[in-house]
Design an enzyme around this catalytic site. Structure first.
Site, PDB file in Angstrom:
ATOM      1  N   GLN A 164       5.225  21.829  -1.363  1.00 34.02           N
ATOM      2  CA  GLN A 164       5.006  20.880  -0.514  1.00 34.02           C
ATOM      3  C   GLN A 164       6.551  20.509  -0.019  1.00 34.02           C
ATOM      4  O   GLN A 164       7.432  20.791  -0.749  1.00 34.02           O
ATOM      5  CB  GLN A 164       4.089  19.778  -0.801  1.00 34.02           C
ATOM      6  CG  GLN A 164       4.569  18.951  -1.964  1.00 34.02           C
ATOM      7  CD  GLN A 164       3.725  18.523  -2.813  1.00 34.02           C
ATOM      8  OE1 GLN A 164       2.510  18.121  -2.257  1.00 34.02           O
ATOM      9  NE2 GLN A 164       3.941  18.219  -3.971  1.00 34.02           N
TER      10      GLN A 164
ATOM     11  N   HIS B 179      -3.989   2.358  -5.883  1.00 38.06           N
ATOM     12  CA  HIS B 179      -3.835   2.617  -7.304  1.00 38.06           C
ATOM     13  C   HIS B 179      -4.297   1.593  -8.164  1.00 38.06           C
ATOM     14  O   HIS B 179      -5.093   2.012  -9.349  1.00 38.06           O
ATOM     15  CB  HIS B 179      -2.456   2.188  -7.765  1.00 38.06           C
ATOM     16  CG  HIS B 179      -1.411   3.518  -7.145  1.00 38.06           C
ATOM     17  ND1 HIS B 179      -0.368   3.426  -6.312  1.00 38.06           N
ATOM     18  CD2 HIS B 179      -1.637   4.797  -7.089  1.00 38.06           C
ATOM     19  CE1 HIS B 179       0.059   4.188  -6.115  1.00 38.06           C
ATOM     20  NE2 HIS B 179      -0.839   5.213  -6.166  1.00 38.06           N
TER      21      HIS B 179
ATOM     22  N   ASP C 276       3.369  10.151  -8.235  1.00 38.25           N
ATOM     23  CA  ASP C 276       4.166   8.758  -8.105  1.00 38.25           C
ATOM     24  C   ASP C 276       3.992   7.917  -9.229  1.00 38.25           C
ATOM     25  O   ASP C 276       4.675   6.858  -9.235  1.00 38.25           O
ATOM     26  CB  ASP C 276       3.698   8.309  -6.688  1.00 38.25           C
ATOM     27  CG  ASP C 276       1.962   7.981  -6.830  1.00 38.25           C
ATOM     28  OD1 ASP C 276       1.333   8.712  -6.543  1.00 38.25           O
ATOM     29  OD2 ASP C 276       1.877   7.013  -7.388  1.00 38.25           O
TER      30      ASP C 276
ATOM     31  N   ASP D 269      -0.820  22.858 -13.106  1.00 33.71           N
ATOM     32  CA  ASP D 269      -2.013  22.871 -12.289  1.00 33.71           C
ATOM     33  C   ASP D 269      -3.044  22.240 -13.192  1.00 33.71           C
ATOM     34  O   ASP D 269      -3.235  22.525 -14.122  1.00 33.71           O
ATOM     35  CB  ASP D 269      -2.327  24.146 -11.728  1.00 33.71           C
ATOM     36  CG  ASP D 269      -3.465  24.310 -10.769  1.00 33.71           C
ATOM     37  OD1 ASP D 269      -3.656  25.422 -10.163  1.00 33.71           O
ATOM     38  OD2 ASP D 269      -4.166  22.963 -10.900  1.00 33.71           O
ATOM     39  N   GLY D 270      -3.555  21.028 -12.424  1.00 33.33           N
ATOM     40  CA  GLY D 270      -4.652  20.377 -13.157  1.00 33.33           C
ATOM     41  C   GLY D 270      -5.713  21.158 -13.438  1.00 33.33           C
ATOM     42  O   GLY D 270      -6.401  20.923 -14.559  1.00 33.33           O
TER      43      GLY D 270
ATOM     44  N   ASP E 250      -6.265  12.026  -8.765  1.00 35.28           N
ATOM     45  CA  ASP E 250      -5.374  11.063  -7.756  1.00 35.28           C
ATOM     46  C   ASP E 250      -4.618  12.401  -7.119  1.00 35.28           C
ATOM     47  O   ASP E 250      -3.318  12.546  -7.287  1.00 35.28           O
ATOM     48  CB  ASP E 250      -4.309  10.369  -8.615  1.00 35.28           C
ATOM     49  CG  ASP E 250      -3.455   9.624  -7.464  1.00 35.28           C
ATOM     50  OD1 ASP E 250      -2.385   9.215  -7.908  1.00 35.28           O
ATOM     51  OD2 ASP E 250      -3.849   9.531  -6.255  1.00 35.28           O
ATOM     52  N   SER E 251      -5.258  13.254  -6.207  1.00 38.28           N
ATOM     53  CA  SER E 251      -4.709  14.383  -5.675  1.00 38.28           C
ATOM     54  C   SER E 251      -4.391  14.234  -4.285  1.00 38.28           C
ATOM     55  O   SER E 251      -4.797  13.234  -3.610  1.00 38.28           O
ATOM     56  CB  SER E 251      -5.681  15.576  -5.824  1.00 38.28           C
ATOM     57  OG  SER E 251      -6.496  15.600  -4.907  1.00 38.28           O
ATOM     58  N   THR E 252      -3.373  15.104  -3.722  1.00 41.59           N
ATOM     59  CA  THR E 252      -3.368  15.169  -2.151  1.00 41.59           C
ATOM     60  C   THR E 252      -4.546  15.590  -1.577  1.00 41.59           C
ATOM     61  O   THR E 252      -5.663  15.884  -2.436  1.00 41.59           O
ATOM     62  CB  THR E 252      -2.152  16.175  -1.902  1.00 41.59           C
ATOM     63  OG1 THR E 252      -2.303  17.237  -2.957  1.00 41.59           O
ATOM     64  CG2 THR E 252      -0.822  15.566  -1.766  1.00 41.59           C
TER      65      THR E 252
HETATM   66  N1  SAM Z   1      -1.124   8.217  -5.339  1.00 37.79           N
HETATM   67  C1  SAM Z   1      -0.842   8.464  -4.134  1.00 37.79           C
HETATM   68  C2  SAM Z   1      -1.733   7.837  -3.378  1.00 37.79           C
HETATM   69  O1  SAM Z   1      -1.648   6.613  -3.211  1.00 37.79           O
HETATM   70  O2  SAM Z   1      -2.480   8.509  -2.585  1.00 37.79           O
HETATM   71  C3  SAM Z   1      -0.649   9.931  -3.799  1.00 37.79           C
HETATM   72  C4  SAM Z   1      -1.547  10.805  -4.832  1.00 37.79           C
HETATM   73  S1  SAM Z   1      -0.464  11.713  -5.520  1.00 37.79           S
HETATM   74  C5  SAM Z   1       1.185  11.832  -4.891  1.00 37.79           C
HETATM   75  C6  SAM Z   1      -0.810  13.344  -5.142  1.00 37.79           C
HETATM   76  C7  SAM Z   1      -0.321  14.454  -6.253  1.00 37.79           C
HETATM   77  O3  SAM Z   1      -1.433  15.592  -6.419  1.00 37.79           O
HETATM   78  C8  SAM Z   1       0.861  15.119  -5.587  1.00 37.79           C
HETATM   79  O4  SAM Z   1       2.135  14.782  -6.139  1.00 37.79           O
HETATM   80  C9  SAM Z   1       0.404  16.751  -5.657  1.00 37.79           C
HETATM   81  O5  SAM Z   1       1.675  17.418  -6.083  1.00 37.79           O
HETATM   82  C10 SAM Z   1      -0.432  16.754  -6.747  1.00 37.79           C
HETATM   83  N2  SAM Z   1      -1.336  17.650  -6.835  1.00 37.79           N
HETATM   84  C11 SAM Z   1      -1.946  18.372  -5.814  1.00 37.79           C
HETATM   85  N3  SAM Z   1      -2.751  19.285  -6.250  1.00 37.79           N
HETATM   86  C12 SAM Z   1      -2.709  19.509  -7.568  1.00 37.79           C
HETATM   87  C13 SAM Z   1      -3.235  20.242  -8.722  1.00 37.79           C
HETATM   88  N4  SAM Z   1      -4.002  21.183  -8.372  1.00 37.79           N
HETATM   89  N5  SAM Z   1      -2.697  19.930  -9.920  1.00 37.79           N
HETATM   90  C14 SAM Z   1      -2.131  18.839 -10.398  1.00 37.79           C
HETATM   91  N6  SAM Z   1      -1.521  18.070  -9.325  1.00 37.79           N
HETATM   92  C15 SAM Z   1      -1.761  18.143  -8.235  1.00 37.79           C
END
Ligand code: SAM
Length: 289
Positions: free
Chosen positions: A31, A62, A86, A137-138, A157-159
């Site tokens: 990304q 959070h 984060d 990867d989760g 807590d993903s995108t």
């Molecule tokens: N906590 C923040 C909020 O307030 O919404 C944003 C969420 S956090 C930054 C989202 C994270 O999920 C990103 O850093 C992204 O790289 C991660 N992510 C997305 N798909 C994932 C996966 N399949 N496994 C692990 N992490 C993943």
């Protein structure tokens, strides 16, 4: 670093941030990552041009994604966070004295690195002795058998999986096979909670996934919180378990003790009880499934 004020427009809406300086911008295999010092919202973190958080109101999301399951669980010791690079959710989980270990699995290590550099809480929680940070990867993390029956609370807590900036790696975390893997990794009486997108813009998505979850778990309760700098405004989460009902199960005494020693900005016992009341259109859509 440029010092001129710059406006960042979030596609499809009139959310404008007045940026004083660009702290970091880079593109990884997963990304585009951006960290910005804004004039009035503190530090802004964006992934693929989507607001992830601002330090002015990140506590809402959070606190709500962490404390609703953690105070519903009778004695949470082992917690897993999928995503959460984060480290804001990690900060909230570590407030609970009962928690003995927290594992975090974030697919993009650069999100963790840059968060540790630009987000005030991140470094301290990253080096907490109870923290284990995994980069990967989760979905794959949960495949390994040694996670079976391990965690009291699992927080995804993903995108986003929907909308203009939906990410393929995140959409995997909203599938039946993912929910099944999460279920397998839960200890008896475990609870899973996930961000579930906007309670305004993603009503059908939430309703469909609630039906899917109710085929896997005995108890599934969506709940909401208002995040001012999220385009979706009212953000939705879900809490699922076989044995714990977060609408009734709440460790009131532990909450009062913790609320005394470490101030919550948004979460409270009253908020915990009221957040399960959903906007009428969303409630109707879930019931119609
Ligand atoms: N906590 C923040 C909020 O307030 O919404 C944003 C969420 S956090 C930054 C989202 C994270 O999920 C990103 O850093 C992204 O790289 C991660 N992510 C997305 N798909 C994932 C996966 N399949 N496994 C692990 N992490 C993943």
């Amino acid at each position: 670093m440029s010092t001129s004020v710059r406006e960042i427009l979030v596609p499809g809406c009139d959310l404008v941030f007045h940026v004083e300086s660009v702290l970091a911008e880079e593109t990884t295999p997963f990304q585009k990552i951006g960290f910005y010092q804004t004039q009035s919202q503190g530090v802004l973190m964006m992934l693929d041009n989507t607001v992830m958080l601002t330090t002015s109101d990140e506590y809402v999301y959070h606190e709500m994604i962490a404390h609703v399951p953690l105070f519903a669980h009778p004695n949470p010791k082992r917690v897993l966070v999928i995503g959460g690079g984060d480290l804001g959710v990690l900060r909230e989980v570590l407030r609970h004295p009962s928690v003995e270990e927290v594992h975090l699995c974030e697919i993009d290590g650069r999100v963790i690195d840059l968060s540790r550099q630009f987000l005030p809480w991140a470094e301290a929680v990253a080096i907490d002795p109870r923290t284990t940070l995994n980069v990967g990867d989760g979905f794959a993390f949960l495949e390994s058998d040694d996670q079976a029956g391990r965690f009291d609370v699992i927080i995804t807590d993903s995108t986003d999986a929907v909308g203009m900036q939906a990410q393929e790696q995140a959409s995997r975390l909203f599938t039946e096979s993912y929910f099944g893997k999460v279920r397998k990794a839960l200890a008896p009486g475990g609870i899973v909670v996930s961000q579930f997108e906007s309670a305004f813009h993603n009503v059908d998505f939430i309703a469909r996934n609630t039906r899917l979850l109710r085929e896997l778990f005995d108890v599934v309760h969506p709940y909401t919180a208002t995040v001012p700098t999220y385009v979706g405004g009212l953000w939705c989460f879900y809490c699922a378990s076989d044995e714990v009902n977060p609408r009734h199960d709440f460790r009131q005494e532990d909450y009062e003790q913790l609320a005394e020693s470490s101030e919550f900005q948004y979460f409270s016992d009253a908020m915990h009880r009221s957040c399960f009341v959903l906007p009428a259109r969303l409630q109707r859509s879930i019931e119609a499934q």
